[in-house]
Scaffold this active site. Structure first.
Site, short mmCIF file in Angstrom:
data_model
loop_
_atom_site.label_atom_id
_atom_site.label_comp_id
_atom_site.label_asym_id
_atom_site.label_seq_id
_atom_site.Cartn_x
_atom_site.Cartn_y
_atom_site.Cartn_z
N ARG A 150 0.84 -1.20 0.00
CA ARG A 150 0.00 0.00 0.00
C ARG A 150 0.87 1.25 0.00
O ARG A 150 0.57 2.25 -0.67
CB ARG A 150 -0.91 0.00 1.23
N ASP A 190 -9.58 -4.67 8.41
CA ASP A 190 -8.71 -5.66 9.07
C ASP A 190 -9.40 -6.20 10.32
O ASP A 190 -9.30 -7.39 10.65
CB ASP A 190 -7.37 -5.01 9.45
N ARG A 227 -11.85 -8.67 9.25
CA ARG A 227 -11.17 -9.94 8.88
C ARG A 227 -10.79 -10.72 10.14
O ARG A 227 -10.93 -11.95 10.18
CB ARG A 227 -9.92 -9.61 8.04
N HIS A 254 -3.21 0.54 8.54
CA HIS A 254 -3.90 -0.38 7.64
C HIS A 254 -2.83 -0.83 6.65
O HIS A 254 -2.65 -0.21 5.59
CB HIS A 254 -5.07 0.30 6.93
N1 NAI Z 1 -8.96 1.40 2.74
C1 NAI Z 1 -9.11 0.13 2.36
O1 NAI Z 1 -9.32 -0.77 3.20
C2 NAI Z 1 -8.99 -0.18 0.90
C3 NAI Z 1 -8.49 0.78 0.07
N2 NAI Z 1 -8.37 0.52 -1.26
C4 NAI Z 1 -7.82 1.62 -2.05
O2 NAI Z 1 -8.88 2.35 -2.67
C5 NAI Z 1 -8.36 3.03 -3.82
C6 NAI Z 1 -9.29 2.77 -5.01
O3 NAI Z 1 -9.21 1.40 -5.38
P1 NAI Z 1 -10.08 0.82 -6.59
O4 NAI Z 1 -11.44 1.40 -6.54
O5 NAI Z 1 -9.88 -0.64 -6.63
O6 NAI Z 1 -9.32 1.47 -7.84
P2 NAI Z 1 -9.93 1.78 -9.27
O7 NAI Z 1 -8.79 2.00 -10.18
O8 NAI Z 1 -10.97 0.77 -9.61
O9 NAI Z 1 -10.70 3.19 -9.04
C7 NAI Z 1 -10.03 4.38 -8.80
C8 NAI Z 1 -10.82 5.47 -9.51
O10 NAI Z 1 -10.24 6.75 -9.20
C9 NAI Z 1 -10.43 7.57 -10.34
N3 NAI Z 1 -9.51 8.69 -10.27
C10 NAI Z 1 -8.15 8.67 -10.36
N4 NAI Z 1 -7.67 9.93 -10.27
C11 NAI Z 1 -8.73 10.76 -10.09
C12 NAI Z 1 -8.87 12.15 -9.91
N5 NAI Z 1 -7.80 12.97 -9.91
N6 NAI Z 1 -10.11 12.66 -9.79
C13 NAI Z 1 -11.19 11.85 -9.81
N7 NAI Z 1 -11.13 10.51 -9.96
C14 NAI Z 1 -9.91 9.98 -10.10
C15 NAI Z 1 -10.15 6.63 -11.51
O11 NAI Z 1 -10.72 7.15 -12.72
C16 NAI Z 1 -10.81 5.35 -11.05
O12 NAI Z 1 -12.14 5.22 -11.52
C17 NAI Z 1 -6.94 2.49 -4.01
O13 NAI Z 1 -6.00 3.41 -3.50
C18 NAI Z 1 -6.94 1.20 -3.20
O14 NAI Z 1 -5.64 0.83 -2.77
C19 NAI Z 1 -8.77 -0.66 -1.80
C20 NAI Z 1 -9.30 -1.64 -1.01
C21 NAI Z 1 -9.41 -1.51 0.42
C1 PYR Z 2 -6.44 -3.28 -0.64
C2 PYR Z 2 -6.58 -3.13 0.80
O1 PYR Z 2 -6.14 -2.17 1.38
C3 PYR Z 2 -7.23 -4.20 1.54
O2 PYR Z 2 -8.00 -4.99 0.98
O3 PYR Z 2 -6.96 -4.32 2.74
#
Ligand code: NAI
Ligand code: PYR
Length: 310
Positions: free
Chosen positions: A85, A145, A148, A172
């Site tokens: 991450r 987490d 999980r 995280h």
């Molecule tokens: N906090 C958590 O527990 C989790 C966090 N994540 C994180 O969430 C984030 C998103 O993941 P996903 O949805 O899978 O990625 P994704 O690639 O499917 O979606 C990201 C979106 O952000 C948009 N985007 C990028 N730059 C932008 C901007 N400047 N303005 C507006 N939109 C913009 C893209 O067009 C895309 O649609 C990642 O950083 C990922 O690591 C993912 C899973 C769990």
């Molecule tokens: C991608 C991520 O941060 C998670 O699934 O925990």
């Protein structure tokens, strides 16, 4: 209540879906720099709504966020298989420099709920850029987490995860801390419940559960490219606490003045969440070993946030 989501990819759309089917928002607005994607996601989610709620789901530009009580930030890049991450930091910090000001220019009263990784550092960056009080900038932190951990403990003991009270603290990410010493099931300690149901928590069981929690994302990303249902539900759960002013205790990330010797750092501990955001931090009793791990996690996050010029 209107909820905005910036970033309509896998995580943003899953949060939108969870909010809509649970009926937690009157309106969900999806914003993405790929507007066609936001439109397609909004339409697809809207088609699920008649089965379960009456939430309006739409795509818009930033103007559509006017009046939003909560704005989820899920924009940016996600991990490739094997990537940490923390490796996303520079790219997502650049995205947030673009996004946070635009959100606040139209929704200055909103609580910001951060999902993008590395989520603790993105939370700290957002708080700095926005200048908002720390309790109004909430990182999803270790809510996933913790889910999980509860799920794996519940499965081992044959008990519903909803009756397992156990928390993951700190980053995280790889340095997170599973708080074994104060985990409870109902009113019983882990050792007591494990003895009663005949499923001891041996060293091997502990190692298996630790691995299952700490490395879940790596395994899921290897298998299907991304994780999103878990965090989508977790984000909806945080919105529920805000929308209904529930004063729920959830492990979320927020900038805190000090953890051990580390000052001004965002990480997760259990916190009370209601309509105004975070109203209290609840630092758990930890074993000295767990507290040392938490301090290490805090130091790692602090070093990372200091590496980024804002
Ligand atoms: N906090 C958590 O527990 C989790 C966090 N994540 C994180 O969430 C984030 C998103 O993941 P996903 O949805 O899978 O990625 P994704 O690639 O499917 O979606 C990201 C979106 O952000 C948009 N985007 C990028 N730059 C932008 C901007 N400047 N303005 C507006 N939109 C913009 C893209 O067009 C895309 O649609 C990642 O950083 C990922 O690591 C993912 C899973 C769990
Ligand atoms: C991608 C991520 O941060 C998670 O699934 O925990």
């Amino acid at each position: 209540m209107k909820v905005g989501i910036v970033g309509a990819g896998m995580v943003g759309s899953s949060a939108g879906y969870a909010l809509a089917v649970m009926g937690l928002a009157s309106t969900v607005v999806l914003v993405d720099h790929n507007h066609d994607l936001a439109v397609a996601q909004a339409e697809d989610i809207a088609h699920a709504v008649p089965f379960m709620s009456s939430t309006i789901v739409e795509a818009a530009d930033y103007d559509g966020l006017v009046g939003a009580k909560v704005v989820i930030l899920a924009a940016g890049v996600s991990q490739k298989p094997g990537e940490t991450r923390l490796a996303l930091l520079e790219r997502n910090a650049a995205v947030f420099k673009d996004v946070v000001g635009k959100v606040l220019s139209v929704a200055p009263e909103a609580i910001l709920l951060i999902a993008s990784n590395p989520v603790d550092i993105m939370t700290q960056i957002t708080q700095r850029i926005s200048g908002l009080p720390a309790g109004r900038v909430i990182g999803s932190g270790t809510i996933l987490d913790t889910a999980r951990f509860r799920s794996l403990l519940g499965r081992h003991l044959g008990i519903s995860p909803q009756s397992v009270h156990a928390y993951v603290l700190g980053e995280h990410g790889d340095s997170e801390v599973l708080a074994w010493s104060n985990a409870k099931v109902g009113s019983l300690s882990l050792a007591e419940i494990a003895a009663q149901v005949g499923s001891p928590i041996t060293r091997d069981v502990r190692a298996r559960i630790d691995d299952g929690v700490r490395n879940a994302a790596y395994k899921i990303i290897k298998g299907k490219g991304a994780t999103y249902y878990g965090i989508g539900a977790g984000l909806a759960r945080i919105v529920k606490a805000i929308a209904r002013d529930q004063h729920d205790v959830l492990t979320v990330s927020c900038v805190m003045p000090e953890v051990g010797g580390v000052r001004d750092v965002a990480l997760s501990i259990p916190r009370v969440i209601g309509v105004d955001g975070i109203s209290a931090d609840l630092m758990p009793d930890l074993s000295s070993e767990e507290f040392e791990e938490l301090e290490k996690s805090a130091q790692l996050l602090k070093d990372s946030v200091e590496s980024i010029a804002l």
